[in-house]
Scaffold this motif. Sequence first.
Motif, PDB file in Angstrom:
ATOM      1  N   THR A 160      10.743 -10.334  -2.466  1.00 19.35           N
ATOM      2  CA  THR A 160      11.470 -10.992  -1.786  1.00 19.35           C
ATOM      3  C   THR A 160      11.758 -10.136  -0.203  1.00 19.35           C
ATOM      4  O   THR A 160      12.045 -11.093   0.825  1.00 19.35           O
ATOM      5  CB  THR A 160      12.787 -11.016  -2.315  1.00 19.35           C
ATOM      6  OG1 THR A 160      12.959  -9.678  -2.894  1.00 19.35           O
ATOM      7  CG2 THR A 160      12.497 -11.903  -3.664  1.00 19.35           C
ATOM      8  N   LEU A 161      11.581  -8.910  -0.010  1.00 17.80           N
ATOM      9  CA  LEU A 161      11.755  -8.265   1.039  1.00 17.80           C
ATOM     10  C   LEU A 161      10.878  -8.862   2.196  1.00 17.80           C
ATOM     11  O   LEU A 161      11.363  -9.130   3.332  1.00 17.80           O
ATOM     12  CB  LEU A 161      11.662  -6.733   1.052  1.00 17.80           C
ATOM     13  CG  LEU A 161      11.799  -5.985   2.260  1.00 17.80           C
ATOM     14  CD1 LEU A 161      13.347  -6.198   2.866  1.00 17.80           C
ATOM     15  CD2 LEU A 161      11.410  -4.319   2.018  1.00 17.80           C
ATOM     16  N   ILE A 162       9.738  -8.928   1.635  1.00 19.19           N
ATOM     17  CA  ILE A 162       8.541  -9.447   2.693  1.00 19.19           C
ATOM     18  C   ILE A 162       8.695 -10.850   3.059  1.00 19.19           C
ATOM     19  O   ILE A 162       8.681 -11.409   3.919  1.00 19.19           O
ATOM     20  CB  ILE A 162       7.091  -9.230   1.892  1.00 19.19           C
ATOM     21  CG1 ILE A 162       6.931  -7.643   1.751  1.00 19.19           C
ATOM     22  CG2 ILE A 162       6.056  -9.834   2.962  1.00 19.19           C
ATOM     23  CD1 ILE A 162       5.494  -7.412   1.183  1.00 19.19           C
TER      24      ILE A 162
ATOM     25  N   CYS B 240      11.616   0.617   7.338  1.00 15.34           N
ATOM     26  CA  CYS B 240      12.135   2.124   6.727  1.00 15.34           C
ATOM     27  C   CYS B 240      11.373   2.474   5.682  1.00 15.34           C
ATOM     28  O   CYS B 240      10.893   3.679   5.360  1.00 15.34           O
ATOM     29  CB  CYS B 240      13.611   2.119   6.850  1.00 15.34           C
ATOM     30  SG  CYS B 240      14.687   2.092   8.329  1.00 15.34           S
ATOM     31  N   LEU B 241      11.244   1.351   4.932  1.00 17.29           N
ATOM     32  CA  LEU B 241      10.513   1.685   3.290  1.00 17.29           C
ATOM     33  C   LEU B 241       8.960   2.312   3.569  1.00 17.29           C
ATOM     34  O   LEU B 241       8.571   3.121   3.021  1.00 17.29           O
ATOM     35  CB  LEU B 241      10.625   0.421   2.517  1.00 17.29           C
ATOM     36  CG  LEU B 241      10.358   0.522   1.211  1.00 17.29           C
ATOM     37  CD1 LEU B 241      11.328   1.484   0.525  1.00 17.29           C
ATOM     38  CD2 LEU B 241      10.431  -0.706   0.394  1.00 17.29           C
ATOM     39  N   ILE B 242       8.267   1.460   4.598  1.00 20.12           N
ATOM     40  CA  ILE B 242       7.113   1.892   5.003  1.00 20.12           C
ATOM     41  C   ILE B 242       6.768   3.360   5.327  1.00 20.12           C
ATOM     42  O   ILE B 242       6.220   4.113   5.106  1.00 20.12           O
ATOM     43  CB  ILE B 242       6.323   0.839   5.685  1.00 20.12           C
ATOM     44  CG1 ILE B 242       6.190  -0.518   5.415  1.00 20.12           C
ATOM     45  CG2 ILE B 242       4.865   1.396   6.299  1.00 20.12           C
ATOM     46  CD1 ILE B 242       5.819  -1.662   5.970  1.00 20.12           C
TER      47      ILE B 242
ATOM     48  N   THR C  69       0.932  -1.371  -0.160  1.00 18.82           N
ATOM     49  CA  THR C  69      -0.165  -0.065   0.023  1.00 18.82           C
ATOM     50  C   THR C  69       0.991   1.345  -0.089  1.00 18.82           C
ATOM     51  O   THR C  69       0.558   2.132  -0.688  1.00 18.82           O
ATOM     52  CB  THR C  69      -1.156  -0.078   1.288  1.00 18.82           C
ATOM     53  OG1 THR C  69      -1.664  -1.097   1.301  1.00 18.82           O
ATOM     54  CG2 THR C  69      -1.713   1.265   1.270  1.00 18.82           C
ATOM     55  N   SER C  70       1.916   1.392   0.839  1.00 25.02           N
ATOM     56  CA  SER C  70       2.567   2.572   1.137  1.00 25.02           C
ATOM     57  C   SER C  70       3.221   2.848  -0.362  1.00 25.02           C
ATOM     58  O   SER C  70       3.331   3.769  -0.867  1.00 25.02           O
ATOM     59  CB  SER C  70       3.630   2.455   2.375  1.00 25.02           C
ATOM     60  OG  SER C  70       4.216   1.357   2.265  1.00 25.02           O
TER      61      SER C  70
END
Lengths: 304, 286
Positions: free
Chosen positions: B236-238, B267-269, B183-184
Motif C-alpha cells: 500500500t506504501l507503493i 527512507c525505507l529503501i 528488492t531492498s
Amino acid sequence: MNIIATQALTKTYGGGVTALSDLTVQVEAGVIGLVGANGAGKSTFIKIMLGLIAPSSGSVRVFDIDPVTETDKVRARVGYMPENDCLPPDVSAAEFVTHLGRISGLPRTAARERASETLRHVGLYEERYRQIGGYSTGMKQRVKLAQALVHDPDLLLLDEPTNGLDPAGRDAMLALIHRIGAEFGISVVVCSHLLGEVERICDSLIAIQGGRLLRADRISSMTTASDVLAVEVSDGADELAVRLTEMGLAVTRDHRMLLVPMDSDDAYDRILRAVTELELHLHRLDQRRHRVAELFTAKETVDV
Amino acid sequence: MSETGVIHDIGYQRYTGPRLGRGAGIGALYVHGLRAAFGLGRSAKAKIFPWLVASVALLVAVIVAAIKSQFSEFTFSYVDLDDQLSWMIIFFVAILAPTLVSRDLRSNTLPLYFSRPLRAADYVAAKFLAMVTAVWLLLGVPQFIMFLGAAFTTKTGFKGVWHEIQDLVPAWGYSLLWALLFTSIGLLIASLTGKQAFAAGGIVAVFLMTTPVVAVLAQLPSTTANHLAGLTSPITLINGVGSWALDGSIGFDIGRYGPIYAIEAFCLIVACLLLLLARYRKVSAL
C-alpha cells in the motif's frame, strides 16, 4: 626480495584477545610453512595479509605493498584458499572457478581457459563438469586450490590445505603444493598445525605460538649438521652399540633403533662393517634428518 | 622418431593477458546474479519458478492487450498491471532474494569473494542491481507488450502512440519503484540467514503480516488514520506513492499525504540498503 615483511605486527580483537603480538618477520620467495597450534594466530596473519582486517599496530607489506591502504593491488596478486568448506554444491567446478576468475577481473574467455587449465593442473579432468556437491573431500580441496590459482597470483595463501584428507590425499596435496612452488614459480604460504607435514615441502618455516614468533628461518639452515643415520637390527642392538662406541661413534639409543651422527662419509661403511662382523641382520640403515620439531622443542625448553 | 603423435605437457603457463580490475568483477557478479534470477546457467529445477511467474505476467499482458484492442471501454492501465501482479511479485522476490544472497552465506562462499578485489559495498551493489533489474524486467516487459498491443491497434495514428508512450514511461517508473522497495526489503531479510526456506518464509511473512494492519487502520473513524493507513504495508506504501506521483487513483484515497508516502518509501529503501551494507561489512571481515 622479501615477499612478506612485517614490523612489530600486533592484532588485538575487540574482546581483548591478542591474536598476534609483536610479530616481526621477513619472508623470501618460495614455499613457506606457517606452523602453529590451533589459535596461534595463523589465520589472523593471513587475513591481515589479505587486507580483510587491519592490524592494531605495526605494519605489514606484501610485495612491498601495504594491504591496508592498497588492498586491491595486493589481492590482485594473491590467491587465498580458506580452511573451511566454501563451495556451493549445485554448480560444476568448471563454472564456479570460471565465475571466480571473472570476479578477479579476467575477461570472459580468459577466465574460462584459465579455469580449465588450473583444474587440469590440480588434477580434475572430466569431473570438472559435474556438480561440486557430488565431489569427495579430496576433490573439493582441489577445487578450492584451483579457485585460488585461477587468476595466476604471485603468492598463494593456503589455510590448512590438507584438512580432512586421508594419508594418500595428503601426500598428493603436498606434492601439488610443492610443484606449484617449484615449477609454477608461485610463492606459497602453507598454514598448518602439522609440522611434520609442511617441513617436507617447505623452503622456509615460520613458527608462531600464542601470536608470538617462535622461529623463522630457512629449513636448510635449521637442519644442517644434524643429519643422523638410523640403524635397526633384528637383535643384538646392544652389542652393536658397544661395538660402534668402541669405533669412536657417538651412538644414541632410540627404542629399537640406534642413531649415529653422520659426521663423515665413511660412517655408512663403518656401520656396515660392524654389522657384518657381528653377523647381525640389518633391517634398516637410512639417513634421517633431525626433525624440525625436535629443534622447536629444544628451543622452547630454552625459552622456558 | 617422429614429432607427430607426441603429447607435450606444456606445463603451467603464466597469465599475461589483461586484468580488468574491480569494476569488471562487479559487472561479472551483476550479470551472474541477473542470469541466476531467471535460472540461466542453473539446473532445470531452478528455471521452473521464475519462468512460471514470468509467463503468467506475460500472459496477463497479452490478454489485456487483446481485450483492450477489442473493447475500448475496458480500462486496465499499465500501472494496474503492477498492482494486479503484486502477489506474484512478492513470491518472485521471496524466491529470488534467497537465491542471490542466502546461497552464498549457506555455502560459505563469501571469503572467496572478499579475498578478491571486491568490497562489501560492491557485493551489495551488484546483487541489489541484479535483483532490481530482474524484478523490473518481470513487470516492464509485460507493460511493453501491452504498449505494443495498444500502439498497433490505435485508431488515432501517431497521436495515439504518443499518448500510450506518455502512459507507459511513468508506469515503468512505477515498476521501478516496486522493484527498488521489494528488492531492498527482500535482500535485507535474506541476508540474515543462510537457509533459503527460512529467508523465503520471512519475506512472505513481512509482506503478509503488514496487510491486515492496513485494513484495521483503514476502518478507524479518523480520516487522517485512514489516509495514513497505507504507510504500514509495503504494497500500500507503493500504491500511495504511485497515486500521489502519477495523479491517479491507485488503490485507495491517501488524501493530501502523498509526500509522506514518498518520503517513507525513500527512507525505507535507504535504510534497508544501509543495514545490508553494515551486515556485509561485518561478514566480509570474516
